[in-house]
Design a protein around this motif. Sequence first.
Motif, PDB file in Angstrom:
ATOM      1  N   SER A  68     -26.247  -5.130  -8.237  1.00  0.00           N
ATOM      2  CA  SER A  68     -26.711  -4.053  -7.180  1.00  0.00           C
ATOM      3  C   SER A  68     -26.880  -4.964  -5.967  1.00  0.00           C
ATOM      4  O   SER A  68     -26.484  -4.242  -4.757  1.00  0.00           O
ATOM      5  CB  SER A  68     -27.927  -3.316  -7.796  1.00  0.00           C
ATOM      6  N   LYS A  69     -27.755  -5.970  -6.149  1.00  0.00           N
ATOM      7  CA  LYS A  69     -28.091  -6.591  -4.813  1.00  0.00           C
ATOM      8  C   LYS A  69     -26.645  -7.273  -4.075  1.00  0.00           C
ATOM      9  O   LYS A  69     -26.442  -7.161  -2.766  1.00  0.00           O
ATOM     10  CB  LYS A  69     -29.001  -7.707  -5.096  1.00  0.00           C
ATOM     11  N   ALA A  70     -26.013  -7.841  -5.176  1.00  0.00           N
ATOM     12  CA  ALA A  70     -24.636  -8.371  -4.705  1.00  0.00           C
ATOM     13  C   ALA A  70     -23.777  -7.069  -4.118  1.00  0.00           C
ATOM     14  O   ALA A  70     -23.025  -7.479  -3.241  1.00  0.00           O
ATOM     15  CB  ALA A  70     -24.002  -8.986  -5.943  1.00  0.00           C
ATOM     16  N   ASN A  71     -23.785  -5.964  -4.720  1.00  0.00           N
ATOM     17  CA  ASN A  71     -22.904  -4.978  -4.495  1.00  0.00           C
ATOM     18  C   ASN A  71     -23.410  -4.511  -2.930  1.00  0.00           C
ATOM     19  O   ASN A  71     -22.399  -4.330  -1.982  1.00  0.00           O
ATOM     20  CB  ASN A  71     -23.054  -3.724  -5.343  1.00  0.00           C
ATOM     21  N   THR A  72     -24.587  -4.406  -2.667  1.00  0.00           N
ATOM     22  CA  THR A  72     -25.114  -4.137  -1.542  1.00  0.00           C
ATOM     23  C   THR A  72     -24.919  -5.181  -0.214  1.00  0.00           C
ATOM     24  O   THR A  72     -24.262  -4.792   0.652  1.00  0.00           O
ATOM     25  CB  THR A  72     -26.694  -3.898  -1.361  1.00  0.00           C
ATOM     26  N   ALA A  73     -24.955  -6.168  -0.761  1.00  0.00           N
ATOM     27  CA  ALA A  73     -24.576  -7.311   0.458  1.00  0.00           C
ATOM     28  C   ALA A  73     -23.157  -7.289   0.613  1.00  0.00           C
ATOM     29  O   ALA A  73     -22.620  -7.228   1.823  1.00  0.00           O
ATOM     30  CB  ALA A  73     -24.826  -8.658  -0.251  1.00  0.00           C
ATOM     31  N   ILE A  74     -22.247  -7.130  -0.392  1.00  0.00           N
ATOM     32  CA  ILE A  74     -20.720  -6.688  -0.089  1.00  0.00           C
ATOM     33  C   ILE A  74     -20.434  -5.671   0.737  1.00  0.00           C
ATOM     34  O   ILE A  74     -19.533  -5.796   1.703  1.00  0.00           O
ATOM     35  CB  ILE A  74     -19.910  -6.816  -1.277  1.00  0.00           C
ATOM     36  N   GLN A  75     -21.170  -4.601   0.376  1.00  0.00           N
ATOM     37  CA  GLN A  75     -20.997  -3.358   1.438  1.00  0.00           C
ATOM     38  C   GLN A  75     -21.421  -3.489   2.517  1.00  0.00           C
ATOM     39  O   GLN A  75     -20.539  -3.062   3.571  1.00  0.00           O
ATOM     40  CB  GLN A  75     -21.686  -1.961   0.712  1.00  0.00           C
ATOM     41  N   ILE A  76     -22.552  -3.910   2.862  1.00  0.00           N
ATOM     42  CA  ILE A  76     -22.941  -4.283   4.257  1.00  0.00           C
ATOM     43  C   ILE A  76     -21.882  -5.037   5.019  1.00  0.00           C
ATOM     44  O   ILE A  76     -21.587  -4.959   6.160  1.00  0.00           O
ATOM     45  CB  ILE A  76     -24.318  -4.891   4.238  1.00  0.00           C
ATOM     46  N   GLY A  77     -21.521  -6.356   4.469  1.00  0.00           N
ATOM     47  CA  GLY A  77     -20.522  -7.024   4.759  1.00  0.00           C
ATOM     48  C   GLY A  77     -19.115  -6.520   5.100  1.00  0.00           C
ATOM     49  O   GLY A  77     -18.704  -6.675   6.291  1.00  0.00           O
ATOM     50  N   LEU A  78     -18.574  -5.463   4.111  1.00  0.00           N
ATOM     51  CA  LEU A  78     -17.635  -4.726   4.771  1.00  0.00           C
ATOM     52  C   LEU A  78     -17.820  -3.747   5.657  1.00  0.00           C
ATOM     53  O   LEU A  78     -16.899  -3.940   6.735  1.00  0.00           O
ATOM     54  CB  LEU A  78     -17.276  -3.889   3.342  1.00  0.00           C
ATOM     55  N   ALA A  79     -18.854  -3.119   5.816  1.00  0.00           N
ATOM     56  CA  ALA A  79     -19.101  -2.364   7.005  1.00  0.00           C
ATOM     57  C   ALA A  79     -19.215  -3.137   8.335  1.00  0.00           C
ATOM     58  O   ALA A  79     -18.640  -2.668   9.298  1.00  0.00           O
ATOM     59  CB  ALA A  79     -20.615  -1.325   6.660  1.00  0.00           C
ATOM     60  N   ALA A  80     -19.886  -4.189   8.230  1.00  0.00           N
ATOM     61  CA  ALA A  80     -19.724  -4.904   9.380  1.00  0.00           C
ATOM     62  C   ALA A  80     -18.491  -5.564   9.979  1.00  0.00           C
ATOM     63  O   ALA A  80     -18.041  -5.466  11.124  1.00  0.00           O
ATOM     64  CB  ALA A  80     -20.906  -6.135   9.161  1.00  0.00           C
ATOM     65  N   VAL A  81     -17.704  -5.942   8.722  1.00  0.00           N
ATOM     66  CA  VAL A  81     -16.108  -6.377   9.313  1.00  0.00           C
ATOM     67  C   VAL A  81     -15.672  -5.259   9.881  1.00  0.00           C
ATOM     68  O   VAL A  81     -14.737  -5.383  10.827  1.00  0.00           O
ATOM     69  CB  VAL A  81     -15.675  -6.990   7.982  1.00  0.00           C
ATOM     70  N   VAL A  82     -15.705  -4.031   9.466  1.00  0.00           N
ATOM     71  CA  VAL A  82     -14.852  -3.061   9.883  1.00  0.00           C
ATOM     72  C   VAL A  82     -15.250  -2.465  11.311  1.00  0.00           C
ATOM     73  O   VAL A  82     -14.452  -2.229  12.088  1.00  0.00           O
ATOM     74  CB  VAL A  82     -14.829  -1.652   8.970  1.00  0.00           C
ATOM     75  N   LEU A  83     -16.560  -2.232  11.349  1.00  0.00           N
ATOM     76  CA  LEU A  83     -17.193  -2.032  12.710  1.00  0.00           C
ATOM     77  C   LEU A  83     -16.921  -3.170  13.644  1.00  0.00           C
ATOM     78  O   LEU A  83     -16.476  -2.886  14.788  1.00  0.00           O
ATOM     79  CB  LEU A  83     -18.562  -1.665  12.483  1.00  0.00           C
ATOM     80  N   GLY A  84     -16.764  -4.483  13.283  1.00  0.00           N
ATOM     81  CA  GLY A  84     -16.529  -5.545  14.055  1.00  0.00           C
ATOM     82  C   GLY A  84     -15.279  -5.445  14.611  1.00  0.00           C
ATOM     83  O   GLY A  84     -14.926  -5.671  15.720  1.00  0.00           O
ATOM     84  N   GLU A  85     -14.173  -5.226  13.615  1.00  0.00           N
ATOM     85  CA  GLU A  85     -12.808  -5.263  13.913  1.00  0.00           C
ATOM     86  C   GLU A  85     -12.564  -4.164  14.959  1.00  0.00           C
ATOM     87  O   GLU A  85     -11.829  -4.453  15.882  1.00  0.00           O
ATOM     88  CB  GLU A  85     -11.903  -4.880  12.553  1.00  0.00           C
ATOM     89  N   LEU A  86     -13.098  -2.979  14.810  1.00  0.00           N
ATOM     90  CA  LEU A  86     -12.917  -1.826  15.610  1.00  0.00           C
ATOM     91  C   LEU A  86     -13.674  -2.212  17.102  1.00  0.00           C
ATOM     92  O   LEU A  86     -12.924  -1.970  18.176  1.00  0.00           O
ATOM     93  CB  LEU A  86     -13.575  -0.645  15.183  1.00  0.00           C
ATOM     94  N   ALA A  87     -14.630  -2.848  16.890  1.00  0.00           N
ATOM     95  CA  ALA A  87     -15.437  -2.934  18.402  1.00  0.00           C
ATOM     96  C   ALA A  87     -14.819  -4.052  19.231  1.00  0.00           C
ATOM     97  O   ALA A  87     -14.727  -4.043  20.495  1.00  0.00           O
ATOM     98  CB  ALA A  87     -16.936  -3.292  18.125  1.00  0.00           C
TER      99      ALA A  87
END
Length: 185
Positions: free
Chosen positions: A120-139
């Motif tokens: 679950s901790k690994a899942n949350t870390a990957i989800q945070i990373g994914l959200a940051a990557v997508v928002l970063g790409e868009l920004a």
Amino acid sequence: MTIPNMITIMRFVLVPGVVLAMLQARWDWAFAGFLIAGISDGVDGFIARHFNQFSQLGAYLDPMADKLLLVSVFVVLGFIGELPLWLVVTMVSRDALIVCAVVLSTVMTHPVEMKPLFVSKANTAIQIGLAAVVLGELALAIDLDPLRPMLILLSGVLTVASAAAYLVAWLRHMSGYGEGSKPGT
């Protein structure tokens, strides 16, 4: 009211601002808000650990603030087509499953103590990373291929694995396994 709790409450306040920025395609503001929330999560944890400012309220509020932000960001990114809907549905379903299991066990007077599992901790870390990557790409108007597709796949696998692990743990708890007694006693 501890300093970490005040920081956590600030993260709750950030969620509508990040969502609104996303819905208005203000990716710079959405990305900045997401980063501020992430940094503040680390800061409140650091303060709580190093200055002995743990509280029962903080133990509940901190993961709720994290989950509210992450789910909100995923739902909006799915709604606007930046994340696949199957991933968003899988993530939200997993979280709903966990909440329902906790409520049901409490109603059945057999409350379960929620302990984060490694998957679950690994899942949350990957989800945070994914959200940051997508928002970063868009920004930043950049393309981080093949990072996004890899994180989407990994997030999906870990979300399902995490749901399965929690379900197994909950079923064991509810049947009496792992609590020092045999089932049915």
